[in-house]
Design a protein around this motif. Structure first.
Motif, PDB file in Angstrom:
ATOM      1  N   THR A   1     -23.022  66.166 -51.146  1.00  0.00           N
ATOM      2  CA  THR A   1     -22.791  64.998 -50.291  1.00  0.00           C
ATOM      3  C   THR A   1     -23.996  64.678 -49.402  1.00  0.00           C
ATOM      4  O   THR A   1     -23.938  63.783 -48.573  1.00  0.00           O
ATOM      5  CB  THR A   1     -21.559  65.224 -49.396  1.00  0.00           C
ATOM      6  N   GLY A   2     -25.089  65.420 -49.561  1.00  0.00           N
ATOM      7  CA  GLY A   2     -26.245  65.221 -48.690  1.00  0.00           C
ATOM      8  C   GLY A   2     -26.005  65.898 -47.350  1.00  0.00           C
ATOM      9  O   GLY A   2     -25.066  66.654 -47.183  1.00  0.00           O
ATOM     10  N   GLY A   3     -26.852  65.632 -46.393  1.00  0.00           N
ATOM     11  CA  GLY A   3     -26.690  66.243 -45.078  1.00  0.00           C
ATOM     12  C   GLY A   3     -27.863  65.920 -44.179  1.00  0.00           C
ATOM     13  O   GLY A   3     -28.562  64.926 -44.377  1.00  0.00           O
ATOM     14  N   THR A   4     -28.080  66.785 -43.218  1.00  0.00           N
ATOM     15  CA  THR A   4     -29.150  66.602 -42.238  1.00  0.00           C
ATOM     16  C   THR A   4     -29.860  67.926 -42.016  1.00  0.00           C
ATOM     17  O   THR A   4     -29.228  68.950 -41.776  1.00  0.00           O
ATOM     18  CB  THR A   4     -28.585  66.102 -40.895  1.00  0.00           C
ATOM     19  N   LEU A   5     -31.180  67.890 -42.068  1.00  0.00           N
ATOM     20  CA  LEU A   5     -32.005  69.041 -41.738  1.00  0.00           C
ATOM     21  C   LEU A   5     -32.369  68.917 -40.261  1.00  0.00           C
ATOM     22  O   LEU A   5     -32.872  67.870 -39.829  1.00  0.00           O
ATOM     23  CB  LEU A   5     -33.270  69.060 -42.596  1.00  0.00           C
ATOM     24  N   VAL A   6     -32.096  69.965 -39.478  1.00  0.00           N
ATOM     25  CA  VAL A   6     -32.374  69.945 -38.045  1.00  0.00           C
ATOM     26  C   VAL A   6     -33.543  70.878 -37.760  1.00  0.00           C
ATOM     27  O   VAL A   6     -33.492  72.064 -38.081  1.00  0.00           O
ATOM     28  CB  VAL A   6     -31.138  70.376 -37.230  1.00  0.00           C
ATOM     29  N   ASP A   7     -34.609  70.322 -37.163  1.00  0.00           N
ATOM     30  CA  ASP A   7     -35.774  71.107 -36.757  1.00  0.00           C
ATOM     31  C   ASP A   7     -35.724  71.245 -35.238  1.00  0.00           C
ATOM     32  O   ASP A   7     -35.800  70.254 -34.518  1.00  0.00           O
ATOM     33  CB  ASP A   7     -37.057  70.394 -37.187  1.00  0.00           C
ATOM     34  N   PHE A   8     -35.556  72.478 -34.758  1.00  0.00           N
ATOM     35  CA  PHE A   8     -35.518  72.759 -33.330  1.00  0.00           C
ATOM     36  C   PHE A   8     -36.781  73.519 -32.967  1.00  0.00           C
ATOM     37  O   PHE A   8     -37.116  74.515 -33.599  1.00  0.00           O
ATOM     38  CB  PHE A   8     -34.278  73.591 -32.992  1.00  0.00           C
ATOM     39  N   TYR A   9     -37.481  73.060 -31.924  1.00  0.00           N
ATOM     40  CA  TYR A   9     -38.733  73.696 -31.509  1.00  0.00           C
ATOM     41  C   TYR A   9     -38.733  73.804 -29.983  1.00  0.00           C
ATOM     42  O   TYR A   9     -38.360  72.852 -29.285  1.00  0.00           O
ATOM     43  CB  TYR A   9     -39.917  72.836 -31.959  1.00  0.00           C
ATOM     44  N   VAL A  10     -39.149  74.950 -29.487  1.00  0.00           N
ATOM     45  CA  VAL A  10     -39.337  75.110 -28.046  1.00  0.00           C
ATOM     46  C   VAL A  10     -40.531  76.034 -27.817  1.00  0.00           C
ATOM     47  O   VAL A  10     -40.709  77.021 -28.527  1.00  0.00           O
ATOM     48  CB  VAL A  10     -38.060  75.644 -27.345  1.00  0.00           C
ATOM     49  N   ASP A  11     -41.358  75.673 -26.840  1.00  0.00           N
ATOM     50  CA  ASP A  11     -42.502  76.492 -26.442  1.00  0.00           C
ATOM     51  C   ASP A  11     -42.611  76.391 -24.923  1.00  0.00           C
ATOM     52  O   ASP A  11     -42.542  75.289 -24.372  1.00  0.00           O
ATOM     53  CB  ASP A  11     -43.781  75.985 -27.106  1.00  0.00           C
ATOM     54  N   PHE A  12     -42.737  77.533 -24.264  1.00  0.00           N
ATOM     55  CA  PHE A  12     -42.826  77.508 -22.809  1.00  0.00           C
ATOM     56  C   PHE A  12     -43.642  78.687 -22.310  1.00  0.00           C
ATOM     57  O   PHE A  12     -43.818  79.683 -23.009  1.00  0.00           O
ATOM     58  CB  PHE A  12     -41.429  77.557 -22.176  1.00  0.00           C
ATOM     59  N   GLU A  13     -44.125  78.548 -21.091  1.00  0.00           N
ATOM     60  CA  GLU A  13     -44.777  79.653 -20.392  1.00  0.00           C
ATOM     61  C   GLU A  13     -44.470  79.503 -18.914  1.00  0.00           C
ATOM     62  O   GLU A  13     -44.672  78.430 -18.335  1.00  0.00           O
ATOM     63  CB  GLU A  13     -46.285  79.632 -20.615  1.00  0.00           C
ATOM     64  N   PHE A  14     -43.946  80.564 -18.320  1.00  0.00           N
ATOM     65  CA  PHE A  14     -43.677  80.552 -16.889  1.00  0.00           C
ATOM     66  C   PHE A  14     -44.968  80.761 -16.114  1.00  0.00           C
ATOM     67  O   PHE A  14     -45.902  81.399 -16.602  1.00  0.00           O
ATOM     68  CB  PHE A  14     -42.687  81.671 -16.513  1.00  0.00           C
ATOM     69  N   ARG A  15     -44.998  80.270 -14.887  1.00  0.00           N
ATOM     70  CA  ARG A  15     -46.146  80.506 -14.007  1.00  0.00           C
ATOM     71  C   ARG A  15     -46.234  81.995 -13.652  1.00  0.00           C
ATOM     72  O   ARG A  15     -47.307  82.547 -13.555  1.00  0.00           O
ATOM     73  CB  ARG A  15     -46.016  79.687 -12.726  1.00  0.00           C
ATOM     74  N   SER A  16     -45.086  82.636 -13.480  1.00  0.00           N
ATOM     75  CA  SER A  16     -45.027  84.055 -13.124  1.00  0.00           C
ATOM     76  C   SER A  16     -45.111  84.916 -14.386  1.00  0.00           C
ATOM     77  O   SER A  16     -44.301  84.790 -15.296  1.00  0.00           O
ATOM     78  CB  SER A  16     -43.703  84.347 -12.404  1.00  0.00           C
ATOM     79  N   LYS A  17     -46.097  85.815 -14.433  1.00  0.00           N
ATOM     80  CA  LYS A  17     -46.248  86.727 -15.580  1.00  0.00           C
ATOM     81  C   LYS A  17     -45.047  87.676 -15.689  1.00  0.00           C
ATOM     82  O   LYS A  17     -44.611  88.001 -16.787  1.00  0.00           O
ATOM     83  CB  LYS A  17     -47.545  87.542 -15.463  1.00  0.00           C
ATOM     84  N   LEU A  18     -44.500  88.105 -14.556  1.00  0.00           N
ATOM     85  CA  LEU A  18     -43.335  88.987 -14.570  1.00  0.00           C
ATOM     86  C   LEU A  18     -42.135  88.264 -15.181  1.00  0.00           C
ATOM     87  O   LEU A  18     -41.471  88.789 -16.072  1.00  0.00           O
ATOM     88  CB  LEU A  18     -43.002  89.462 -13.150  1.00  0.00           C
ATOM     89  N   LEU A  19     -41.889  87.040 -14.722  1.00  0.00           N
ATOM     90  CA  LEU A  19     -40.779  86.259 -15.268  1.00  0.00           C
ATOM     91  C   LEU A  19     -40.998  85.979 -16.750  1.00  0.00           C
ATOM     92  O   LEU A  19     -40.065  86.067 -17.545  1.00  0.00           O
ATOM     93  CB  LEU A  19     -40.631  84.952 -14.479  1.00  0.00           C
TER      94      LEU A  19
END
Length: 93
Positions: free
Chosen positions: A44-62
């Protein structure tokens, strides 16, 4: 703490999140929805979902603390998305 971001919807294909202010050095996130034509595996076909996230906190500990939990948090986010899709559209045929 507080975090501000801008969310842009390009319906029906894409959601982009751009970081504005808060504890991150940077944060990028998107969801891309691509139609999939019917085929033997998905008649029946469908949908391909591409999820992307990239982050960096200011605090190295966090950053190091969250880095250890990142994959679990991502898995939970995708699982919640799949659960809501099942509620709205029913189980995968």
């Amino acid at each position: 703490g507080r975090c501000t971001s801008h969310v842009a919807l390009d319906r029906p294909r894409r959601i982009d999140v751009h970081y504005a202010d808060g504890p991150f050095r940077h944060l990028r996130n998107h969801w891309i929805f691509e139609p999939v034509a019917p085929c033997a595996e998905l008649p029946t076909g469908g949908t391909l979902v591409d999820f992307y996230v990239d982050f960096e906190f200011r605090s190295k500990l966090l950053q190091s603390l969250i880095g250890m939990l990142f994959h679990e948090a991502t898995r939970r986010m995708v699982s919640a998305f799949e659960g809501r899709a099942r509620q709205l559209y029913g189980p995968v045929a």
